[in-house]
Design a protein around this motif. Structure first.
Motif, PDB file in Angstrom:
ATOM      1  N   SER A 168       2.519  11.980 100.653  1.00 46.14           N
ATOM      2  CA  SER A 168       2.242  11.700 102.056  1.00 46.14           C
ATOM      3  C   SER A 168       2.800  12.782 102.982  1.00 46.14           C
ATOM      4  O   SER A 168       2.758  12.634 104.194  1.00 46.14           O
ATOM      5  CB  SER A 168       2.860  10.348 102.453  1.00 46.14           C
ATOM      6  OG  SER A 168       4.269  10.388 102.303  1.00 46.14           O
ATOM      7  N   SER A 169       3.304  13.863 102.425  1.00 42.89           N
ATOM      8  CA  SER A 169       3.946  14.893 103.232  1.00 42.89           C
ATOM      9  C   SER A 169       2.934  15.679 104.044  1.00 42.89           C
ATOM     10  O   SER A 169       1.739  15.710 103.740  1.00 42.89           O
ATOM     11  CB  SER A 169       4.729  15.856 102.335  1.00 42.89           C
ATOM     12  OG  SER A 169       3.845  16.695 101.624  1.00 42.89           O
TER      13      SER A 169
ATOM     14  N   ALA B 200       7.125  18.605 111.073  1.00 38.55           N
ATOM     15  CA  ALA B 200       7.997  17.533 110.580  1.00 38.55           C
ATOM     16  C   ALA B 200       9.184  17.349 111.510  1.00 38.55           C
ATOM     17  O   ALA B 200       9.574  16.213 111.840  1.00 38.55           O
ATOM     18  CB  ALA B 200       8.471  17.856 109.168  1.00 38.55           C
TER      19      ALA B 200
ATOM     20  N   GLN C  87      16.033  16.114 107.703  1.00 41.53           N
ATOM     21  CA  GLN C  87      14.914  15.578 106.934  1.00 41.53           C
ATOM     22  C   GLN C  87      13.742  16.562 106.840  1.00 41.53           C
ATOM     23  O   GLN C  87      12.973  16.526 105.881  1.00 41.53           O
ATOM     24  CB  GLN C  87      14.461  14.258 107.543  1.00 41.53           C
ATOM     25  CG  GLN C  87      15.465  13.137 107.378  1.00 41.53           C
ATOM     26  CD  GLN C  87      15.842  12.925 105.917  1.00 41.53           C
ATOM     27  OE1 GLN C  87      15.008  12.607 105.085  1.00 41.53           O
ATOM     28  NE2 GLN C  87      17.114  13.138 105.603  1.00 41.53           N
TER      29      GLN C  87
ATOM     30  N   ALA D 235       8.461  10.234 101.650  1.00 39.22           N
ATOM     31  CA  ALA D 235       8.288  11.098 102.817  1.00 39.22           C
ATOM     32  C   ALA D 235       8.018  12.546 102.448  1.00 39.22           C
ATOM     33  O   ALA D 235       7.446  13.285 103.231  1.00 39.22           O
ATOM     34  CB  ALA D 235       9.522  11.011 103.698  1.00 39.22           C
ATOM     35  N   PHE D 236       8.459  12.981 101.248  1.00 39.54           N
ATOM     36  CA  PHE D 236       8.353  14.388 100.920  1.00 39.54           C
ATOM     37  C   PHE D 236       7.417  14.655  99.745  1.00 39.54           C
ATOM     38  O   PHE D 236       7.519  15.655  99.074  1.00 39.54           O
ATOM     39  CB  PHE D 236       9.744  14.958 100.605  1.00 39.54           C
ATOM     40  CG  PHE D 236      10.721  14.717 101.707  1.00 39.54           C
ATOM     41  CD1 PHE D 236      10.459  15.192 102.981  1.00 39.54           C
ATOM     42  CD2 PHE D 236      11.880  14.005 101.492  1.00 39.54           C
ATOM     43  CE1 PHE D 236      11.355  14.971 104.014  1.00 39.54           C
ATOM     44  CE2 PHE D 236      12.764  13.779 102.521  1.00 39.54           C
ATOM     45  CZ  PHE D 236      12.510  14.264 103.785  1.00 39.54           C
ATOM     46  N   SER D 237       6.498  13.780  99.468  1.00 35.65           N
ATOM     47  CA  SER D 237       5.607  14.022  98.338  1.00 35.65           C
ATOM     48  C   SER D 237       4.167  13.882  98.773  1.00 35.65           C
ATOM     49  O   SER D 237       3.697  14.616  99.643  1.00 35.65           O
ATOM     50  CB  SER D 237       5.971  13.084  97.179  1.00 35.65           C
ATOM     51  OG  SER D 237       6.065  11.751  97.638  1.00 35.65           O
TER      52      SER D 237
ATOM     53  N   LEU E 262       3.534  15.904  93.216  1.00 34.67           N
ATOM     54  CA  LEU E 262       3.074  15.703  94.582  1.00 34.67           C
ATOM     55  C   LEU E 262       1.925  14.705  94.622  1.00 34.67           C
ATOM     56  O   LEU E 262       1.835  13.857  95.512  1.00 34.67           O
ATOM     57  CB  LEU E 262       2.622  17.033  95.174  1.00 34.67           C
ATOM     58  CG  LEU E 262       2.435  17.105  96.686  1.00 34.67           C
ATOM     59  CD1 LEU E 262       3.781  16.977  97.383  1.00 34.67           C
ATOM     60  CD2 LEU E 262       1.781  18.424  97.058  1.00 34.67           C
TER      61      LEU E 262
ATOM     62  N   ASN F 248       8.957  21.835  99.791  1.00 41.10           N
ATOM     63  CA  ASN F 248       7.582  21.708  99.303  1.00 41.10           C
ATOM     64  C   ASN F 248       6.855  23.049  99.341  1.00 41.10           C
ATOM     65  O   ASN F 248       6.180  23.442  98.383  1.00 41.10           O
ATOM     66  CB  ASN F 248       6.811  20.691 100.148  1.00 41.10           C
ATOM     67  CG  ASN F 248       7.141  19.261  99.786  1.00 41.10           C
ATOM     68  OD1 ASN F 248       7.638  18.973  98.714  1.00 41.10           O
ATOM     69  ND2 ASN F 248       6.877  18.350 100.709  1.00 41.10           N
TER      70      ASN F 248
ATOM     71  N   LYS G 196      15.889  16.399  95.696  1.00 45.50           N
ATOM     72  CA  LYS G 196      14.930  17.503  95.797  1.00 45.50           C
ATOM     73  C   LYS G 196      15.635  18.855  95.767  1.00 45.50           C
ATOM     74  O   LYS G 196      15.205  19.794  95.083  1.00 45.50           O
ATOM     75  CB  LYS G 196      14.136  17.345  97.100  1.00 45.50           C
ATOM     76  CG  LYS G 196      12.784  18.035  97.127  1.00 45.50           C
ATOM     77  CD  LYS G 196      12.084  17.684  98.423  1.00 45.50           C
ATOM     78  CE  LYS G 196      10.634  18.148  98.422  1.00 45.50           C
ATOM     79  NZ  LYS G 196       9.760  17.266  97.636  1.00 45.50           N
TER      80      LYS G 196
ATOM     81  N   GLY H   5      12.856  18.896 103.658  1.00 49.78           N
ATOM     82  CA  GLY H   5      11.974  18.523 102.555  1.00 49.78           C
ATOM     83  C   GLY H   5      10.652  19.261 102.571  1.00 49.78           C
ATOM     84  O   GLY H   5      10.123  19.648 101.511  1.00 49.78           O
ATOM     85  N   GLU H   6      10.097  19.475 103.748  1.00 46.83           N
ATOM     86  CA  GLU H   6       8.822  20.191 103.831  1.00 46.83           C
ATOM     87  C   GLU H   6       8.994  21.662 103.462  1.00 46.83           C
ATOM     88  O   GLU H   6       8.105  22.275 102.859  1.00 46.83           O
ATOM     89  CB  GLU H   6       8.231  20.068 105.234  1.00 46.83           C
ATOM     90  CG  GLU H   6       7.785  18.666 105.613  1.00 46.83           C
ATOM     91  CD  GLU H   6       6.536  18.202 104.865  1.00 46.83           C
ATOM     92  OE1 GLU H   6       5.950  18.998 104.090  1.00 46.83           O
ATOM     93  OE2 GLU H   6       6.150  17.029 105.044  1.00 46.83           O
TER      94      GLU H   6
END
Length: 433
Positions: free
Chosen positions: A22-23, A87, A317, A18-20, A12, A324, A117, A320-321
């Motif tokens: 800067s998420s 998101a 999309q 978008a999913f790391s 991370l 995380n 992911k 992804g969050e």
């Protein structure tokens, strides 16, 4: 490699996209959760399961934890963490600035990163993962896509999910496929009893076994790996309904030994409502016809199962969050916490006069879902009192040998919430004396 929490936080911090780093998760939670993770690093998942300071931190990520209604039907659909909701809102706003550009030319490019992911979480290759809308779509893709002919046999159970039962019955009615359903009385605390029932049903015509990983009605964990091992020796394929296991139980899909696996992501993974995933063993992809049309229906590209027309890219999309949040907790920690919460309330009510549990409390046979009933009360009456008087949302279940109220906590549920449940069940049961 199956991701660890430490690896996740390292990735991370280093990776872009978008999913790391800067998420929304990184902005809202990464620092505090990493600090908590460091504090607990020496503890086992079982020890972390009872650390209320840690879980209070997790609960703050879920707006549903402050709801006046106590949500204990997470086995149906789980509320999403705030960062997942944010998101979704952000991507929806972006799309509506100009869908033909932002949706097709920008957000559509995020699917491959999301596929990677999900594959990492599932412990498999990204080339075996298709992203769709729910477990029903994933499972029906396989059920209708298999090249079965008249007389071929399928073994399932009466306790499988209704949508898949109806799909198999449709193939039987239209094409002459033989659909055999076993009938179990749960709970069962002996894997071999279950495996033997499947084994006894096999004939030379048997082509596939359909097995539900966690029985959605009352939470029995089925011995999927043992069933797959038995089936493989006989050249029989296995389709697994993982709607209530993925994102909760600590396993990788390939370790099960199955050929096909479908799940919803809006249950224990807490992704947006209307998200799911299909896994097909690489060498089996070409043999499954897609549920929707595709230019290469017999090709070996897993993406042929994603040609469903226009769909919500924002919903997709935002998955992804959710991944995380899940990775930051860790699958085994989540499993042990949710099992602890289930046992927390169930152990307190199981000895109350007239109260009956319909689920094993032993770890190999259940996790978060537990069924409960009260002698002399109908299930709708019991469920109605839980909500009407106590504002506790549960799920009434009456289906093939199973009659109970299904109760399912999640990581945002607190012991104080479950004290409220125990009080409600105690008072309702006392009035039935």
């Amino acid at each position: 490699m199956y991701p660890t929490r430490r690896t996740f936080f390292q990735q991370l911090a280093l990776a872009g996209g978008a999913f790391s780093a800067s998420s929304l998760f990184a902005q809202a939670h990464a620092a505090a959760w990493l600090e908590a993770d460091t504090r607990l690093a020496h503890l086992t998942p079982q020890q972390v399961a009872v650390d209320e300071d840690y879980w209070h931190l997790i609960q703050q990520a879920y707006p549903a934890s402050s709801s006046n209604i106590l949500i204990l039907n997470n086995g149906g659909v789980s509320p999403a963490p705030l960062v997942v909701q944010q998101a979704l809102d952000r991507y929806n706003a972006m799309i509506n600035q100009g869908p033909s550009y932002y949706m097709w030319r920008l957000l559509d490019q995020g699917r491959e990163a999301l596929r990677d992911k999900l594959a990492l979480l599932a412990g498999t290759s990204a080339e075996e993962i298709a992203i769709n809308r729910n477990a029903t779509e994933a499972l029906l893709t396989v059920i209708y896509g298999l090249n079965l002919k008249r007389g071929d046999e399928v073994i399932g159970t009466l306790q499988d999910y209704p949508n898949v039962v109806q799909a198999w019955r449709q193939r039987a009615g239209r094409e002459g496929v033989i659909y055999k359903q076993l009938n179990f009385t749960f709970p069962i605390e002996d894997d071999d009893v279950i495996v033997r029932e499947y084994e006894k049903a096999i004939t030379p015509a048997t082509k596939i076994i359909h097995v539900t990983h966690v029985i959605n009605w009352m939470g029995q964990i089925m011995p999927v790996q043992k069933i797959c091992q038995m089936a493989k020796k006989r050249g029989i394929e296995v389709l697994v309904d993982g709607a209530h296991s993925f994102g909760l139980l600590d396993f990788t899909i390939p370790s099960l030994g199955c050929d096909y696996f479908g799940t919803s992501l809006h249950k224990f993974l807490s992704a947006p409502v209307g998200t799911g995933m299909l896994w097909v063993r690489r060498e089996k992809i070409a043999g499954i016809w897609p549920l929707f049309c595709n230019s290469k229906p017999q090709g070996d590209d897993i993406r042929k199962f994603e040609t469903i027309g226009t769909r919500s890219f924002a919903i997709e999309q935002a998955i992804g969050e959710a991944v995380n949040v899940h990775n930051a907790i860790g699958t085994k920690r989540k499993e042990e916490r949710v099992r602890y919460l289930k046992n927390y309330w169930a152990e307190r009510v199981q000895k109350l006069p007239g109260v009956r549990l319909h689920t094993s409390l032993k770890a190999p046979f259940s996790c978060g879902i537990c069924g409960v009933s009260i002698d002399g009360m109908t299930i709708p009456e019991f469920e109605g009192q839980l909500f009407g008087k106590y504002k506790i949302n549960t799920s009434p279940t009456t289906w093939e040998n199973i009659s109970c109220v299904r109760i399912t906590p999640h990581v945002y549920t607190s012991p104080a919430d479950l004290d409220r449940l125990v009080t409600a069940i105690t008072q309702i049961a006392d009035k039935r004396k």
